[in-house]
Design a protein around this motif. Structure first.
Motif, PDB file in Angstrom:
ATOM      1  N   GLY A 105     -78.244 -14.126   8.662  1.00 16.55           N
ATOM      2  CA  GLY A 105     -77.741 -12.848   8.179  1.00 16.55           C
ATOM      3  C   GLY A 105     -77.756 -11.724   9.198  1.00 16.55           C
ATOM      4  N   GLU A 134     -82.412 -12.271  11.812  1.00 12.68           N
ATOM      5  CA  GLU A 134     -82.402 -11.497  10.569  1.00 12.68           C
ATOM      6  C   GLU A 134     -83.791 -11.006  10.156  1.00 12.68           C
ATOM      7  N   GLU A 144     -74.603  -9.290   9.104  1.00 14.53           N
ATOM      8  CA  GLU A 144     -74.529  -8.423   7.934  1.00 14.53           C
ATOM      9  C   GLU A 144     -75.518  -7.259   8.042  1.00 14.53           C
TER      10      GLU A 144
END
Length: 324
Positions: free
Chosen positions: A50, A20, A53
């Protein structure tokens, strides 16, 4: 009128695990390519942060694939199986491509059908202070097996590879996740792929505490294991090329011994070097002298000499390479 040539699609495969912090920079460098036909594939290797996402936030501009954690060799193979492009490029989730990389390399391969792979220079930059250097490595073209056997001078982000050649090479070994790029490129070359060098700077490798290249002992042990496997599996082909298989393995054993000495494991390293130098191989005398020096003076003075070499040589490279 001459028929207009359709640009080949390039698939850029990014293997990502808990990435991320950097993944957006890597993806952005792919989407910023000047080349018009680019497919960006991110293979999420079971991330728990993350990463998913962030990548999904790019929508249809990026293909997101998920797999249970199986390491980056398996992730790259998964990406190759799903890729739609005639040309393949790889990028780690913390590194960057230069904007002209794919355009210049695709044009090179279109102009040179005799080559299966185009490769170029890369620079390394420190994530903390931004300092950089560009290694001055060997840059052979054509059949590069003889050069590649003794060390990897092609960073995995550098090449653009014809898809059919990559498949002939067998992809990445899922059991190999250090020096897996060298293993892949060696098998690619041994399968008959021809490499063409372009004197361009096409990728940037980020140096940070999470890099696998930071653990030199594990890296050089992995290099030795790759050399041993290549020597065993390709013994007949290497013999046909007049390569001394025992000498090849001995060279990499001595090199691993050198790293053990520099890591403070002097007795173990010297023992490996002593065993290795019983067999002739390129630069054997250097390892003989290194082993004797380690026995006489210990690891400390050799570590200091190595650090001085790194400061002087890398300092010069940074000056040549400019800012990252």
């Amino acid at each position: 009128m001459s028929e207009r040539r359709t640009a080949a699609t390039v698939s850029v495969i990014i293997a990502a695990y808990n990435a991320e912090k950097y993944i957006a920079h890597a993806v952005d460098s792919v989407l910023a390519q000047s080349y018009p036909c680019v497919e960006c594939i991110v293979v999420d290797d079971g991330s728990t942060d993350g990463t998913a996402e962030i990548v999904k936030g790019y929508g249809s501009r990026v293909r997101y694939l998920y797999q249970q954690n199986a390491e980056r060799s398996a992730a790259r193979n998964n990406g190759m199986r799903e890729a739609r492009g005639e040309l393949i490029s790889f990028l780690d989730a913390d590194d960057l491509l230069a904007p002209e990389k794919l355009a210049e390399q695709a044009a090179f391969l279109a102009e040179h059908p005799e080559y299966d792979v185009a490769y170029s220079r890369v620079s390394y930059f420190n994530d903390k202070d931004g300092s950089s250097f560009t290694p001055q490595r060997r840059t052979p073209s054509g059949d590069i097996v003889a050069d590649l056997l003794y060390g990897n001078f092609i960073t995995i982000h550098s090449p653009l590879i014809r898809r059919d050649a990559a498949l002939r090479g067998g992809g990445f070994d899922p059991a190999c996740n250090r020096y897996e790029d060298w293993d892949f490129l060696l098998r690619l070359a041994l399968a008959g792929a021809k490499f063409g060098f372009q004197d361009r700077l096409h990728a940037k490798v980020r140096l940070h505490p999470g890099n696998t290249i930071g653990d030199q002992v594990k890296m050089f042990e992995a290099k030795l294991r790759v050399a041993e496997r290549i020597a065993e599996v390709y013994a007949a082909e290497l013999k046909r090329r007049s390569v001394d298989v025992r000498g090849l393995v001995a060279f990499h054993q001595a090199d691993y011994g050198r790293i053990l000495v520099l890591a403070g494991r002097g007795a173990e390293g010297r023992a490996l070097i002593r065993e290795a130098v019983r067999i002739p191989f390129p630069n054997r005398k250097i390892f003989v002298v290194f082993g004797l020096a380690a026995g006489l003076f210990g690891s400390g003075i050799l570590v200091a000499a190595q650090q001085l070499y790194d400061r002087v040589v890398k300092g010069k490279r940074a000056a040549k390479g400019g800012s990252a």
